[in-house]
Design a protein around this motif. Structure first.
Motif, PDB file in Angstrom:
ATOM      1  N   MET A   1     -12.627 -30.729  82.620  1.00 17.36           N
ATOM      2  CA  MET A   1     -11.948 -31.113  81.395  1.00 17.36           C
ATOM      3  C   MET A   1     -11.833 -29.897  80.496  1.00 17.36           C
ATOM      4  O   MET A   1     -12.703 -29.034  80.501  1.00 17.36           O
ATOM      5  CB  MET A   1     -12.737 -32.214  80.677  1.00 17.36           C
ATOM      6  CG  MET A   1     -12.448 -33.591  81.181  1.00 17.36           C
ATOM      7  SD  MET A   1     -13.164 -34.895  80.168  1.00 17.36           S
ATOM      8  CE  MET A   1     -14.604 -35.251  81.147  1.00 17.36           C
ATOM      9  N   ASN A   2     -10.770 -29.866  79.738  1.00 16.13           N
ATOM     10  CA  ASN A   2     -10.569 -28.813  78.742  1.00 16.13           C
ATOM     11  C   ASN A   2     -10.839 -29.402  77.367  1.00 16.13           C
ATOM     12  O   ASN A   2     -10.210 -30.380  76.977  1.00 16.13           O
ATOM     13  CB  ASN A   2      -9.141 -28.269  78.797  1.00 16.13           C
ATOM     14  CG  ASN A   2      -8.877 -27.523  80.076  1.00 16.13           C
ATOM     15  OD1 ASN A   2      -9.664 -26.683  80.472  1.00 16.13           O
ATOM     16  ND2 ASN A   2      -7.784 -27.848  80.733  1.00 16.13           N
ATOM     17  N   TRP A   3     -11.773 -28.785  76.626  1.00 14.89           N
ATOM     18  CA  TRP A   3     -12.215 -29.306  75.338  1.00 14.89           C
ATOM     19  C   TRP A   3     -11.583 -28.543  74.184  1.00 14.89           C
ATOM     20  O   TRP A   3     -11.357 -27.338  74.271  1.00 14.89           O
ATOM     21  CB  TRP A   3     -13.740 -29.221  75.231  1.00 14.89           C
ATOM     22  CG  TRP A   3     -14.398 -30.201  76.133  1.00 14.89           C
ATOM     23  CD1 TRP A   3     -14.790 -29.997  77.423  1.00 14.89           C
ATOM     24  CD2 TRP A   3     -14.698 -31.565  75.826  1.00 14.89           C
ATOM     25  NE1 TRP A   3     -15.318 -31.148  77.933  1.00 14.89           N
ATOM     26  CE2 TRP A   3     -15.286 -32.125  76.980  1.00 14.89           C
ATOM     27  CE3 TRP A   3     -14.536 -32.357  74.700  1.00 14.89           C
ATOM     28  CZ2 TRP A   3     -15.706 -33.447  77.030  1.00 14.89           C
ATOM     29  CZ3 TRP A   3     -14.954 -33.671  74.748  1.00 14.89           C
ATOM     30  CH2 TRP A   3     -15.537 -34.202  75.899  1.00 14.89           C
ATOM     31  N   PHE A   4     -11.317 -29.281  73.085  1.00 15.87           N
ATOM     32  CA  PHE A   4     -10.713 -28.729  71.874  1.00 15.87           C
ATOM     33  C   PHE A   4     -11.490 -29.271  70.676  1.00 15.87           C
ATOM     34  O   PHE A   4     -11.613 -30.484  70.518  1.00 15.87           O
ATOM     35  CB  PHE A   4      -9.249 -29.156  71.764  1.00 15.87           C
ATOM     36  CG  PHE A   4      -8.432 -28.768  72.968  1.00 15.87           C
ATOM     37  CD1 PHE A   4      -7.793 -27.548  73.017  1.00 15.87           C
ATOM     38  CD2 PHE A   4      -8.335 -29.624  74.057  1.00 15.87           C
ATOM     39  CE1 PHE A   4      -7.047 -27.183  74.128  1.00 15.87           C
ATOM     40  CE2 PHE A   4      -7.600 -29.270  75.174  1.00 15.87           C
ATOM     41  CZ  PHE A   4      -6.956 -28.046  75.204  1.00 15.87           C
ATOM     42  N   SER A   5     -11.995 -28.379  69.841  1.00 13.33           N
ATOM     43  CA  SER A   5     -12.785 -28.849  68.699  1.00 13.33           C
ATOM     44  C   SER A   5     -11.985 -28.870  67.404  1.00 13.33           C
ATOM     45  O   SER A   5     -12.380 -29.531  66.450  1.00 13.33           O
ATOM     46  CB  SER A   5     -14.036 -27.990  68.527  1.00 13.33           C
ATOM     47  OG  SER A   5     -13.680 -26.656  68.270  1.00 13.33           O
ATOM     48  N   ASN A   6     -10.861 -28.164  67.355  1.00 14.57           N
ATOM     49  CA  ASN A   6     -10.058 -28.128  66.128  1.00 14.57           C
ATOM     50  C   ASN A   6      -8.602 -27.814  66.456  1.00 14.57           C
ATOM     51  O   ASN A   6      -8.264 -27.478  67.592  1.00 14.57           O
ATOM     52  CB  ASN A   6     -10.639 -27.120  65.131  1.00 14.57           C
ATOM     53  CG  ASN A   6     -10.696 -25.724  65.698  1.00 14.57           C
ATOM     54  OD1 ASN A   6      -9.711 -25.209  66.190  1.00 14.57           O
ATOM     55  ND2 ASN A   6     -11.864 -25.102  65.649  1.00 14.57           N
ATOM     56  N   VAL A   7      -7.754 -27.891  65.447  1.00 14.18           N
ATOM     57  CA  VAL A   7      -6.314 -27.689  65.618  1.00 14.18           C
ATOM     58  C   VAL A   7      -6.001 -26.296  66.160  1.00 14.18           C
ATOM     59  O   VAL A   7      -5.123 -26.142  67.015  1.00 14.18           O
ATOM     60  CB  VAL A   7      -5.578 -27.947  64.280  1.00 14.18           C
ATOM     61  CG1 VAL A   7      -4.142 -27.488  64.353  1.00 14.18           C
ATOM     62  CG2 VAL A   7      -5.639 -29.424  63.915  1.00 14.18           C
ATOM     63  N   ASP A   8      -6.699 -25.284  65.710  1.00 15.69           N
ATOM     64  CA  ASP A   8      -6.425 -23.925  66.168  1.00 15.69           C
ATOM     65  C   ASP A   8      -6.586 -23.783  67.677  1.00 15.69           C
ATOM     66  O   ASP A   8      -5.843 -23.040  68.325  1.00 15.69           O
ATOM     67  CB  ASP A   8      -7.335 -22.916  65.459  1.00 15.69           C
ATOM     68  CG  ASP A   8      -7.033 -22.802  63.976  1.00 15.69           C
ATOM     69  OD1 ASP A   8      -5.893 -23.143  63.569  1.00 15.69           O
ATOM     70  OD2 ASP A   8      -7.931 -22.393  63.224  1.00 15.69           O
ATOM     71  N   GLU A   9      -7.530 -24.495  68.258  1.00 12.87           N
ATOM     72  CA  GLU A   9      -7.755 -24.405  69.701  1.00 12.87           C
ATOM     73  C   GLU A   9      -6.629 -25.046  70.519  1.00 12.87           C
ATOM     74  O   GLU A   9      -6.484 -24.762  71.701  1.00 12.87           O
ATOM     75  CB  GLU A   9      -9.096 -25.030  70.067  1.00 12.87           C
ATOM     76  CG  GLU A   9     -10.267 -24.208  69.571  1.00 12.87           C
ATOM     77  CD  GLU A   9     -11.606 -24.784  69.974  1.00 12.87           C
ATOM     78  OE1 GLU A   9     -11.649 -25.841  70.653  1.00 12.87           O
ATOM     79  OE2 GLU A   9     -12.618 -24.170  69.610  1.00 12.87           O
ATOM     80  N   LEU A  10      -5.825 -25.888  69.888  1.00 12.77           N
ATOM     81  CA  LEU A  10      -4.706 -26.511  70.597  1.00 12.77           C
ATOM     82  C   LEU A  10      -3.638 -25.497  70.982  1.00 12.77           C
ATOM     83  O   LEU A  10      -2.769 -25.795  71.805  1.00 12.77           O
ATOM     84  CB  LEU A  10      -4.097 -27.634  69.749  1.00 12.77           C
ATOM     85  CG  LEU A  10      -5.013 -28.822  69.459  1.00 12.77           C
ATOM     86  CD1 LEU A  10      -4.300 -29.822  68.566  1.00 12.77           C
ATOM     87  CD2 LEU A  10      -5.496 -29.476  70.737  1.00 12.77           C
ATOM     88  N   ILE A  44     -14.118 -26.984  58.470  1.00  9.88           N
ATOM     89  CA  ILE A  44     -14.076 -25.721  59.212  1.00  9.88           C
ATOM     90  C   ILE A  44     -15.040 -25.741  60.394  1.00  9.88           C
ATOM     91  O   ILE A  44     -14.712 -25.269  61.483  1.00  9.88           O
ATOM     92  CB  ILE A  44     -14.378 -24.530  58.267  1.00  9.88           C
ATOM     93  CG1 ILE A  44     -13.248 -24.400  57.244  1.00  9.88           C
ATOM     94  CG2 ILE A  44     -14.563 -23.238  59.053  1.00  9.88           C
ATOM     95  CD1 ILE A  44     -13.569 -23.457  56.102  1.00  9.88           C
ATOM     96  N   ASP A  45     -16.211 -26.307  60.202  1.00  9.38           N
ATOM     97  CA  ASP A  45     -17.236 -26.314  61.248  1.00  9.38           C
ATOM     98  C   ASP A  45     -17.261 -27.591  62.082  1.00  9.38           C
ATOM     99  O   ASP A  45     -18.062 -27.696  63.013  1.00  9.38           O
ATOM    100  CB  ASP A  45     -18.622 -26.108  60.619  1.00  9.38           C
ATOM    101  CG  ASP A  45     -18.753 -24.752  59.954  1.00  9.38           C
ATOM    102  OD1 ASP A  45     -18.174 -23.777  60.474  1.00  9.38           O
ATOM    103  OD2 ASP A  45     -19.426 -24.677  58.910  1.00  9.38           O
ATOM    104  N   HIS A  46     -16.405 -28.536  61.761  1.00 12.19           N
ATOM    105  CA  HIS A  46     -16.453 -29.824  62.458  1.00 12.19           C
ATOM    106  C   HIS A  46     -15.845 -29.716  63.860  1.00 12.19           C
ATOM    107  O   HIS A  46     -14.802 -29.109  64.052  1.00 12.19           O
ATOM    108  CB  HIS A  46     -15.720 -30.895  61.660  1.00 12.19           C
ATOM    109  CG  HIS A  46     -15.855 -32.249  62.255  1.00 12.19           C
ATOM    110  ND1 HIS A  46     -17.036 -32.952  62.231  1.00 12.19           N
ATOM    111  CD2 HIS A  46     -14.973 -33.022  62.929  1.00 12.19           C
ATOM    112  CE1 HIS A  46     -16.872 -34.114  62.847  1.00 12.19           C
ATOM    113  NE2 HIS A  46     -15.624 -34.177  63.275  1.00 12.19           N
TER     114      HIS A  46
END
Length: 110
Positions: A1-10, A44-46
Protein backbone atom coordinates in the motif's frame (compact mmCIF):
# COMPACT_ATOMS: atom_id res chain seq x y z
CA UNK A 1 0.00 0.00 0.00
CA UNK A 2 1.07 3.56 -0.62
CA UNK A 3 0.44 5.85 2.36
CA UNK A 4 -0.29 9.60 2.35
CA UNK A 5 -0.38 11.67 5.53
CA UNK A 6 -1.20 15.09 4.04
CA UNK A 7 -2.16 16.94 0.85
CA UNK A 8 1.44 17.66 -0.12
CA UNK A 9 2.21 13.94 -0.32
CA UNK A 10 -0.55 13.47 -2.90
CA UNK A 11 1.85 15.03 -5.40
CA UNK A 12 3.19 11.47 -5.89
CA UNK A 13 0.01 10.48 -7.73
CA UNK A 14 -0.46 13.49 -9.98
CA UNK A 15 0.10 11.19 -12.97
CA UNK A 16 -3.26 9.56 -12.16
CA UNK A 17 -5.75 12.48 -12.23
CA UNK A 18 -8.84 10.48 -11.21
CA UNK A 19 -7.10 8.90 -8.23
CA UNK A 20 -5.54 12.22 -7.21
CA UNK A 21 -8.91 13.99 -7.40
CA UNK A 22 -10.60 11.29 -5.32
CA UNK A 23 -7.99 11.38 -2.55
CA UNK A 24 -7.55 15.16 -2.63
CA UNK A 25 -11.28 15.80 -2.43
CA UNK A 26 -11.80 13.59 0.60
CA UNK A 27 -8.65 14.79 2.34
CA UNK A 28 -9.80 18.40 1.88
CA UNK A 29 -13.06 17.52 3.67
CA UNK A 30 -11.11 15.81 6.46
CA UNK A 31 -8.86 18.86 6.83
CA UNK A 32 -11.89 21.13 7.08
CA UNK A 33 -13.44 18.94 9.77
CA UNK A 34 -10.11 18.74 11.63
CA UNK A 35 -9.86 22.53 11.70
CA UNK A 36 -13.28 22.79 13.33
CA UNK A 37 -11.71 21.56 16.58
CA UNK A 38 -7.93 21.92 16.13
CA UNK A 39 -5.53 24.70 15.12
CA UNK A 40 -3.74 25.14 11.82
CA UNK A 41 -0.47 24.49 13.65
CA UNK A 42 -1.79 21.06 14.63
CA UNK A 43 -2.77 20.40 11.03
CA UNK A 44 0.87 20.65 9.92
CA UNK A 45 1.83 17.60 11.99
CA UNK A 46 -1.39 15.64 11.58
CA UNK A 47 -1.24 12.28 9.75
CA UNK A 48 -4.50 11.61 7.93
CA UNK A 49 -3.44 7.99 7.25
CA UNK A 50 -4.78 7.66 3.71
CA UNK A 51 -3.59 4.69 1.65
CA UNK A 52 -4.03 3.42 -1.88
CA UNK A 53 -4.47 -0.34 -2.07
CA UNK A 54 -4.62 -2.69 -5.04
CA UNK A 55 -5.52 -6.33 -5.54
CA UNK A 56 -2.07 -7.31 -4.21
CA UNK A 57 -3.03 -5.66 -0.88
CA UNK A 58 -6.46 -7.30 -0.68
CA UNK A 59 -5.62 -9.70 2.15
CA UNK A 60 -4.33 -6.82 4.28
CA UNK A 61 -7.45 -4.78 3.50
CA UNK A 62 -9.79 -7.64 4.44
CA UNK A 63 -7.97 -8.24 7.75
CA UNK A 64 -9.18 -4.83 8.94
CA UNK A 65 -12.75 -6.07 9.17
CA UNK A 66 -15.84 -4.12 8.20
CA UNK A 67 -15.30 -0.41 7.55
CA UNK A 68 -17.48 2.29 9.11
CA UNK A 69 -18.33 3.63 5.67
CA UNK A 70 -17.88 2.50 2.07
CA UNK A 71 -18.10 4.73 -0.97
CA UNK A 72 -17.66 3.48 -4.53
CA UNK A 73 -16.49 5.99 -7.13
CA UNK A 74 -17.22 4.74 -10.64
CA UNK A 75 -15.42 6.49 -13.48
CA UNK A 76 -16.32 5.98 -17.13
CA UNK A 77 -14.05 7.52 -19.74
CA UNK A 78 -13.65 6.65 -23.43
CA UNK A 79 -15.35 3.28 -22.98
CA UNK A 80 -13.19 2.37 -19.98
CA UNK A 81 -14.66 1.73 -16.53
CA UNK A 82 -12.76 2.16 -13.28
CA UNK A 83 -13.83 1.82 -9.64
CA UNK A 84 -12.14 3.34 -6.62
CA UNK A 85 -13.58 2.13 -3.33
CA UNK A 86 -13.15 4.39 -0.30
CA UNK A 87 -13.10 2.34 2.90
CA UNK A 88 -13.30 4.53 6.00
CA UNK A 89 -12.00 3.04 9.24
CA UNK A 90 -11.66 4.82 12.62
CA UNK A 91 -7.93 5.52 12.22
CA UNK A 92 -7.37 5.36 8.46
CA UNK A 93 -8.95 5.66 5.04
CA UNK A 94 -8.15 3.17 2.31
CA UNK A 95 -8.75 3.78 -1.36
CA UNK A 96 -8.96 0.37 -3.01
CA UNK A 97 -8.46 0.20 -6.77
CA UNK A 98 -10.96 -2.50 -7.72
CA UNK A 99 -10.53 -4.83 -10.65
CA UNK A 100 -13.19 -4.18 -13.35
CA UNK A 101 -15.16 -7.39 -12.72
CA UNK A 102 -14.39 -7.74 -9.01
CA UNK A 103 -17.22 -8.50 -6.59
CA UNK A 104 -16.98 -5.71 -4.00
CA UNK A 105 -19.33 -7.15 -1.38
CA UNK A 106 -16.50 -8.84 0.53
CA UNK A 107 -15.08 -5.38 1.27
CA UNK A 108 -18.28 -4.26 2.97
CA UNK A 109 -18.68 -6.94 5.62
CA UNK A 110 -16.38 -8.84 7.97
Amino acid sequence: MNWFSNVDELERILDDPELWQTLYGYMAVCQYEFLQTESEDDLIDHDFAFAVATISDLEDVLERGAPEEVTVVSIYDDGQARRIVRLTFPAEVLFYIAEPSEDLERLFVS
